[in-house]
Enzyme design. Structure first.
Site, mmCIF file in Angstrom:
data_model
loop_
_atom_site.group_PDB
_atom_site.id
_atom_site.type_symbol
_atom_site.label_atom_id
_atom_site.label_comp_id
_atom_site.label_asym_id
_atom_site.label_seq_id
_atom_site.Cartn_x
_atom_site.Cartn_y
_atom_site.Cartn_z
ATOM 1 N N ARG A 911 5.371 47.757 37.647
ATOM 2 C CA ARG A 911 6.418 48.700 37.239
ATOM 3 C C ARG A 911 5.788 49.963 36.660
ATOM 4 O O ARG A 911 4.846 49.904 35.872
ATOM 5 C CB ARG A 911 7.322 48.040 36.204
ATOM 6 C CG ARG A 911 8.469 48.909 35.704
ATOM 7 C CD ARG A 911 9.246 48.189 34.616
ATOM 8 N NE ARG A 911 9.911 46.996 35.132
ATOM 9 C CZ ARG A 911 10.215 45.941 34.385
ATOM 10 N NH1 ARG A 911 9.908 45.920 33.093
ATOM 11 N NH2 ARG A 911 10.828 44.903 34.914
ATOM 12 N N ARG A 980 9.100 50.497 25.937
ATOM 13 C CA ARG A 980 8.965 50.575 27.392
ATOM 14 C C ARG A 980 9.428 51.940 27.895
ATOM 15 O O ARG A 980 9.508 52.894 27.139
ATOM 16 C CB ARG A 980 9.741 49.433 28.038
ATOM 17 C CG ARG A 980 9.230 48.057 27.614
ATOM 18 C CD ARG A 980 9.862 46.956 28.420
ATOM 19 N NE ARG A 980 9.349 45.634 28.074
ATOM 20 C CZ ARG A 980 9.675 44.521 28.722
ATOM 21 N NH1 ARG A 980 10.530 44.557 29.738
ATOM 22 N NH2 ARG A 980 9.168 43.360 28.362
ATOM 23 N N LYS A 1068 10.289 43.143 23.291
ATOM 24 C CA LYS A 1068 10.343 44.462 23.923
ATOM 25 C C LYS A 1068 11.261 45.413 23.154
ATOM 26 O O LYS A 1068 12.154 44.989 22.419
ATOM 27 C CB LYS A 1068 10.827 44.322 25.362
ATOM 28 C CG LYS A 1068 12.182 43.636 25.503
ATOM 29 C CD LYS A 1068 12.460 43.301 26.960
ATOM 30 C CE LYS A 1068 13.710 42.443 27.107
ATOM 31 N NZ LYS A 1068 13.924 42.006 28.484
ATOM 32 N N LYS A 1070 13.406 49.183 23.875
ATOM 33 C CA LYS A 1070 13.798 50.131 24.922
ATOM 34 C C LYS A 1070 14.606 51.274 24.323
ATOM 35 O O LYS A 1070 15.335 51.082 23.345
ATOM 36 C CB LYS A 1070 14.633 49.427 26.003
ATOM 37 C CG LYS A 1070 13.897 48.294 26.699
ATOM 38 C CD LYS A 1070 14.782 47.592 27.735
ATOM 39 C CE LYS A 1070 14.056 46.446 28.389
ATOM 40 N NZ LYS A 1070 14.907 45.738 29.384
ATOM 41 N N CYS A 1294 20.652 43.163 39.431
ATOM 42 C CA CYS A 1294 19.238 42.958 39.154
ATOM 43 C C CYS A 1294 18.543 42.544 40.449
ATOM 44 O O CYS A 1294 19.183 42.376 41.487
ATOM 45 C CB CYS A 1294 19.059 41.888 38.084
ATOM 46 S SG CYS A 1294 19.571 40.235 38.640
ATOM 47 N N CYS A 1300 12.313 36.923 41.212
ATOM 48 C CA CYS A 1300 12.469 36.731 39.774
ATOM 49 C C CYS A 1300 12.447 35.240 39.448
ATOM 50 O O CYS A 1300 13.259 34.470 39.967
ATOM 51 C CB CYS A 1300 13.768 37.359 39.278
ATOM 52 S SG CYS A 1300 14.043 37.070 37.516
ATOM 53 N N CYS A 1339 20.975 35.797 36.275
ATOM 54 C CA CYS A 1339 20.884 34.950 35.089
ATOM 55 C C CYS A 1339 21.443 35.732 33.902
ATOM 56 O O CYS A 1339 21.897 36.864 34.047
ATOM 57 C CB CYS A 1339 19.445 34.531 34.824
ATOM 58 S SG CYS A 1339 18.392 35.875 34.222
ATOM 59 N N CYS A 1343 19.565 42.126 33.095
ATOM 60 C CA CYS A 1343 18.781 43.307 33.467
ATOM 61 C C CYS A 1343 19.640 44.442 34.020
ATOM 62 O O CYS A 1343 19.263 45.601 33.905
ATOM 63 C CB CYS A 1343 17.709 42.917 34.478
ATOM 64 S SG CYS A 1343 16.457 41.823 33.789
#
Length: 1436
Positions: A911, A980, A1068, A1070, A1294, A1300, A1339, A1343
């Protein structure tokens, strides 16, 4: 039970026996198609040719078919002679005339029109076929009474016919003598009968009940062998008239000859001596039972009509002919298949413009025999014959005196030469047809000349006759049978310039390939390559689009025959493209369908003749390449291929034995004292595996001889002797075993009761979530694998050591609560509970990994160098995330690789850190190149406005990172427990505001970037042989921003992380920046959101409202986890933004939960501390106070497609990229189009790209002078599509499956087809243009920000989703669970009435999410921690 049911059941009890059934289509739901163990053959693919080579003289062959197929296969029936075959033929057209039409075969022929006859004839058929080693035809009328058959005993005994095949030879059969059977059953109405009715129809029972007093009835039940003497001896001597009543669909007003009459005329003298003066046939159709007496009277009166002076009607027909229903269903299925095949047709049409392409047997052509290669090739030869005559004429006219215009001679010579060269690639055709067009115009202008007039008259003034074209013949894998005698063979030997596309639809696991290895389907590719002058390619549109394009182009350019074998596997005509894609991947991965190109025109360079485009090949192809001395060369080029060649089926067993031997050896080293304890686990997420290993370690500490292995490594034959065994399994999907336990469970489940485990002592512990499936009817899914395993072992007489243990994620300590008690019971039962054991080392956590990593180095370098596996270590998998890399595997092919004894197909996703989502043309082009060379052929635009490349194998990882960095894009901190990618509004309408917001986004990203030099050291330091340009190291070293560098001399700068520290953040972090009125970044969804406050007069950004604590991830039905929207902290001026964010991050760094990663996000920290306390801590660190929040208003969170012009006069185009997947498809070659646009930008020094948080791309900064060129490119590559429905333009997803590792269900690959169906519903209610924010994820990690959508589907298991409603259209409100665990049909059935209500009841401008709240359909979620509250019981 139907007659077919009965016959199928009885056939499966016959031994030895091989059973075939012809079916109309793969979607057929008849018993024959759904019964296991039967080889299915498609009716339209010459099914009997598939059977002929597989029949054996020592084995019965049973064939289930119908009269339609039989009539088309008559030429094959002669080849069945001398083989024991039973053909059960359904008289599906209810036309009995087919029976006498096969009389000359002289095969024993039974006719069953009653239950009793069906049972009797079925048994006789097998005995006669085996005894006489010859086919038996058994015709069955489907009107046999089902009710009556159900009362018949169907507990059939097995029928063994082996004794007939033991040492039997032709002499034995000859000695048996002729077979004699009674042909008819007679019914006599009275002593004086004059008329015999011979019945060959299904109305025998009805005729008996209504038989006239002067008639006798003979029902035929055995048609062959026919004994004329026996027949006439049986009938009364008083009979003088014979009428044969035959069921037929042919109505004729004229007398027609009926083959059955020959049976009665074969002994003409017998007729004379018996005084029979009249024999005729009366055909009947469908008859009403109530009208049978009248029908019989009419039949008898007609045959006796001469008594009244009227000759009998020789063409009498009574009743209604059966209408052959060409049902729309079958037509639809054919169209669906053609729709799937359009993928290949479309590519051809894209490659060849207009008249440059000629498909000889076009599907919708009125005169095309699409199933026959001979037809198409014959048509081609006629075209070529006419062309050759034209060429010969042209050669005779190469005389300047024959034309007034001398240029005609020059063009005519070139035209002849072009025919000789035979080039038919698209560029060649365009040029050749330009010349042909010019030649024609000159000929017309010179039509008075002798030469011109001859040519024009020959071509009948049709200039297309002069044109060149790429000629294609398209067929199916049915052409793979009888190659040597087919049109395909003629094509291969013709040396003509014709291309053949053969579409193969057989999936890897088709019964034909598994159960019937002797079918006559040949490998056309190998057959063709052995000619050495034929171009051959094997392609799959759903595997490699680029390879497909290359193959079509090379085939068309090859001057000679070309064969392109195209894979399109489907098990059912209703299969979706997604299902075809999955089957394709399995086939390519296993080598069932290798991708390759064989081009003899490159023979000057032997290395280029054969190009292998996949890494696994079949044995037959391997042998061919070995003969051609190309195998070693290919293996040297491809390590993947070399490894696959070394594998064999036995390797799986050997590997399993090796692992078991290693475990036993390790046990031996640990000491010989103590009883054994074998621990086996099945684990998807790793919890069960970790628990099993911990249990084994604890057992060893207590003196037990413990081993721990995956359930994959269990040898069922050795299991009974293993004494004490513990099974630990998690729960996957809908109560399924995890991947590494499925094979063991399937074997154990299907072992019958022969497996004796009386000596085995066992226990089972299961990991599950009691609330994951909240509906009462789904409660049994909770810990289902462990429960099923425990019950099965008990049934097989194994003895439980202790009762079943169950761990529940809903307990305070998760599964540990139940496990602690279960483990204690285990030690007690084994007598080792009181043994003192040393303290266990604590499990290694992510925090430990970070701390020990030496600032994110770990053992990444060593892992990359390890060629023994495609993976890296578990610790390095966590550390590489900080480098922007995720290790994944292709889940579509897990099973097939496991079956081959291969490790999962490990691949990596990389990414980009792309602050602001802005990219240069060079950056786009390098990603496009990498996607093709080292990725999966696509570029992914993410929901965080950056790029991802998928499918990178480990050996290409370093090269990929270096290539990205060569254009000043890096991947550092694109993932991991750090800040990120910073995402911001794309904002094409306002250049001035965009520049300010873009600048702050860049500053934030650089300000919060990790300071470790590990990234530069591992990926960028020094030269690399794979670099495209030797200047790359200097580019990396001279970059002013981005990853921190090592010193040029090789001495590393001292690593220090002043912001993050050695353990970085708990999770993380963001940041999103929105510019009202557009919330296209979902500013409330993330850890920290900034809303730009713009001075409308000056267009300067005054500052930003800051929102803290958003986050989307949650675990299904686990109330300890939830999504959350950010809380307002207040206003921050632009210069203070980086430091204010840093302070927010520091509080999270120091107070976030590092002990539980599920509770480590900032959203939980802020709820645990309270918003005001968290805010105060930030202000204390910052030394400033947040200002009052400034007013703003959002109008949407979607993208707006099409062109806009900003205030500076520059143009911007927002391009719709479905779910962000930049790829080439037959419908939308967008990847190629965007590459062409990037090249145009680069060459003309104009424009750039911007990405949006909704996964779309902007072509930005285009001046007016370049606008027409860009628009032409957009149109050419179908990037100009802005006519989108409201729901499609507002949808996103996603990545989901197959890459994934967290996904439970499909998302990106599924949402397009689901939106198609939702569009149909919305259009019905006039809602096509109304925007609905719709998101699908695989899931609960969220995302694609599903919990803010108006309608969301969150995957729970394969094809199973939770449906959530009520999110805010502007992204300001969370949605709530509306229905749990539903599949597609329920999704559509649930949404349809809601959409209807919205259409009828909504207020002006009211969005769907708001309507759901106002109408009481769903309750609003006012705060994240209340997300699980107020859920209606109906949802569960």
């Amino acid at each position: 039970m139907s007659s077919l049911d009965y016959l199928l059941r009885s056939s499966k009890l016959v031994s030895p026996n091989k059973i075939y059934a012809t079916i109309p289509n793969k979607n057929d739901k008849t018993v024959a198609n759904i019964t296991p163990g039967i080889i299915k053959l498609l009716e339209n693919q010459d099914p009997f040719s598939s059977v002929i080579d597989s029949i054996e003289q020592k084995c019965i062959t049973t064939i289930f078919t119908n009269q339609t197929v039989l009539a088309q296969s008559v030429h094959h029936l002669y080849n069945l002679k001398g083989y024991p075959i039973v053909l059960n033929i359904d008289l599906n057209l209810h036309d009995y005339t087919i029976i006498p039409s096969l009389k000359d075969l002289n095969y024993t022929t039974f006719i069953s029109t009653t239950t009793e006859k069906l049972i009797e004839n079925n048994s006789l058929a097998y005995e006669i076929a085996a005894k006489y080693n010859n086919p038996v035809l058994h015709f069955i009328d489907s009107s046999v009474s089902v009710t009556k058959l159900q009362t018949t005993s169907v507990d059939l005994p097995p029928l063994s016919l082996d004794h007939y095949f033991e040492e039997q030879d032709e002499e034995d059969i000859t000695e048996l003598g002729p077979l004699t059977l009674p042909n008819v059953e007679l019914t006599i109405s009275s002593a004086n009968v004059y008329t015999l009715i011979v019945n060959l129809s299904p109305y025998g029972s009805e005729f008996i009940d209504a038989l006239p007093s002067n008639a006798v009835l003979a029902n035929i039940s055995v048609y062959r062998p026919w004994d004329n003497k026996q027949f006439f001896d049986l009938i009364p001597s008083s009979v003088t008239k014979i009428v044969i009543v035959q069921r037929s669909n042919l109505v004729s007003n004229t007398k027609t000859f009926e083959p059955i009459l020959l049976d009665f005329f074969q002994d003409f003298n017998a007729l004379i001596s018996r005084g029979i003066d009249q024999i005729l046939v009366t055909n009947v159709g469908e008859l009403s039972k109530t009208n049978i007496p009248n029908v019989l009277k009419q039949i008898v009166d007609n045959v006796n009509s001469e008594k009244t002076g009227t000759p009998p009607n020789q063409s009498l027909y009574i009743g209604t002919p059966y209408s052959v229903d060409q049902s729309q269903k079958n037509v639809d299925l054919v169209n669906k298949v053609f729709s799937l095949e359009q993928a290949y047709y479309k590519v051809l049409r894209q490659l060849f413009s207009g008249d440059n392409l000629n498909i000889l047997n076009q599907y919708d052509s009125a005169d095309a025999n699409i199933s026959s290669p001979e037809f198409g090739f014959g048509k081609f030869l006629k075209i070529q014959q006419d062309r050759d005559l034209l060429i010969d004429l042209a050669k005779t006219l190469l005389n300047p005196t024959l034309f007034s215009n001398p240029k005609i001679i020059d063009l005519l010579s070139k035209w002849i030469q072009l025919n000789v060269e035979g080039k038919s690639g698209e560029p060649d055709l365009v040029e050749a047809n330009r010349l042909s067009d010019e030649l024609y115009e000159l000929l017309v202008a010179d039509s008075d000349s002798k030469g011109a007039s001859q040519i024009l008259n020959f071509i009948n003034f049709d200039k297309k006759t002069l044109f060149f074209e790429s000629t294609w013949l398209i067929g199916s894998d049915a052409w793979s049978y009888d190659i040597g005698a087919s049109g395909v063979h003629h094509v291969l030997t013709s040396k003509k310039n014709i291309n053949v596309l053969i579409i193969d639809s057989e999936p890897v696991n088709n019964d034909n390939s598994i159960n019937n290895k002797k079918l006559r389907k040949k490998d056309i590719g190998l057959y063709a390559m052995n000619y050495h002058n034929v171009y051959v390619a094997s392609v799959a549109v759903y595997s490699s689009y680029t390879q497909l394009l290359s193959s079509f182009i090379e085939a068309s350019q090859f001057n000679g025959p070309s064969i392109v074998l195209a894979y399109l596997p489907y098990t059912d005509e209703n299969d979706s493209p997604l299902e075809v894609l999955k089957e394709t991947k399995k086939a390519v991965e296993t080598g069932y369908w290798p991708l390759y190109r064989y081009n003899p025109s490159t023979a000057g360079n032997p290395e280029d003749v054969f190009k292998l485009d996949s890494s696994v090949i079949r044995k037959a192809l391997q042998d061919f390449l070995d003969r051609e001395n190309k195998l070693t060369l290919l293996a040297n080029e491809s390590p993947d291929l070399a490894r696959s060649l070394e594998k064999s089926a036995s390797d799986v067993i050997v590997a399993k034995q090796t692992r078991r031997a290693e475990a036993a050896y390790n046990q031996l080293l640990d000491g010989l004292s103590g009883p054994p304890l074998h621990v086996y686990y099945a684990s998807d997420g790793g919890n069960a595996a970790t628990l099993a290993k911990r249990l084994a370690n604890r057992a060893a500490a207590r003196g037990l001889k413990s081993t721990v292995l995956s359930m994959d490594d269990i040898d069922l034959e050795e299991l009974p002797g293993e004494e004490n065994v513990i099974f630990i399994t998690s729960t996957a999907g809908q109560g399924e075993f995890p991947q590494d336990g499925k094979a063991f469970w399937d074997t154990l489940k299907n072992s019958g009761t022969d497996l004796d485990l009386a000596s085995l002592k066992f226990s089972v512990f299961g990991l599950g979530d009691s609330k994951y499936w909240p509906r009462k009817e789904d409660a049994h899914y909770y810990n289902k694998p462990s429960k099923d395993l425990f019950k099965r072992l008990e049934l097989l007489s194994a003895t439980p050591i202790i009762p079943l243990g169950l761990g529940d994620d809903q307990d305070a300590d998760g599964f540990q609560t139940g496990y602690a008690e279960w483990e204690k019971q285990l030690w007690d039962a084994l007598g080792v509970s009181n043994i003192a054991v040393p303290d266990e080392p604590k499990p290694i956590t992510n925090e430990d990994m970070k701390l020990a990593s030496n600032f994110l180095r770990g053992t990444i370098v060593e892992g990359l160098a390890d060629e023994s596996t495609g993976a890296i270590s578990a610790s390095d998998q966590q550390l590489t995330k900080f480098h922007g890399i995720y290790m994944q595997d292709d889940r579509d092919v897990r099973d097939v690789r496991k079956a081959q004894g291969l490790e999962p197909y490990y691949i990596f996703m990389s990414r980009i850190r792309l602050p602001g989502g802005k990219a240069t043309p060079d950056q786009w082009l390098i990603l496009d190149r990498l996607a093709d060379e080292v990725g999966n052929g696509t570029v992914k635009l993410t929901t965080r406005a950056t790029f991802q490349l998928h499918g990178i194998v480990k050996k290409n990882l370093k090269h990929s990172i270096r290539a990205m960095n060569s254009t000043l894009m890096d991947t550092l901190a694109a993932c991991g427990d750090v800040n990120r990618n910073v995402m911001l509004s794309a904002l094409p309408v306002n250049a001035k505001v965009y520049a300010q917001v873009s600048e702050i986004g860049y500053k934030i990203s650089e300000y919060l970037l990790p300071q470790t030099t590990a990234y530069h050291e591992i990926w960028l330091k020094g030269p690399d042989p794979k670099d495209y340009d030797p200047s790359w190291p200097s580019i990396f070293q001279n970059r002013k921003d981005g990853p921190k560098k090592t010193l040029v001399g090789g001495n590393a700068l001292v690593d220090v992380e002043p912001l993050y520290g050695p353990t970085y953040l708990p999770r993380k972090f963001k940041i999103n920046i929105a510019v009202p009125p557009f919330n296209d970044v979902d500013v409330f969804s993330i850890d920290l959101g900034l809303i730009a406050i713009v001075d409308q007069a000056t267009q300067l950004v005054k500052g930003y409202n800051m929102y803290v604590g958003g986050g989307m991830g949650t675990t299904h039905n686990n109330k300890k986890t939830y999504p959350r929207t950010g809380s307002s902290f207040g206003f921050v001026e632009p210069d203070d933004v980086p430091r204010a964010i840093e302070c927010v991050m520091i509080v999270q760094r120091d107070h976030g939960d590092r002990s539980n990663r599920k509770h480590a996000r900032l959203k939980y920290t802020i709820d645990d501390m309270g918003v005001e306390i968290y805010k105060q801590k930030v202000e204390e660190l910052w030394g400033k106070k947040f200002g009052p929040e400034q007013s703003y208003k959002f109008k949407s969170n979607i993208d707006y497609f099409g062109w806009v012009k900003d205030e500076t006069g520059l143009n911007h185009y927002t391009c719709y990229i479905e779910n962000g997947r930049v790829e080439d498809t037959p419908d939308y070659p967008q990847k190629t189009g965007l590459k062409k646009i990037a090249l145009y930008m680069k060459n003309n020094n104009v424009g750039h790209f911007r990405l949006t948080g909704n996964q779309h791309a902007l072509i930005s900064g285009i001046t007016d002078e370049h606008l027409p060129s860009i628009k032409n490119l957009l149109k050419k590559y179908r990037l100009d599509n802005t006519d989108l429905s409201g729901i499609r333009s507002s949808s996103s997803s996603c990545v989901g499956l197959p890459t994934c590792g967290l996904a439970f269900a499909e998302s990106e690959r599924y949402i397009p087809t689901l939106v198609d169906k939702l569009e149909t519903i919305l259009e019905e209610y006039g809602l096509r243009r109304d925007s609905i924010v719709f998101r699908v994820v695989g899931c609960g990690n969220g995302c694609a920000r599903p919990f803010l959508a108006e309608v969301a589907l969150v995957g729970k298991a394969p094809e199973t989703y939770n449906l959530l409603l009520g999110g805010g259209y502007c992204g300001e409100r969370l949605n709530k669970l509306f229905r749990s665990s539903i599949k597609e049909d329920e999704i559509l059935a649930t949404l349809k009435p809601l959409f209807k209500r919205w259409a009828l009841e909504r207020q002006e401008g009211e969005h769907f999410g708001d309507f759901c709240i106002r109408a009481g359909i769903i309750k609003p979620t006012l705060e994240g921690k209340y997300f699980h509250d107020d859920v209606d019981e109906a949802a569960l």
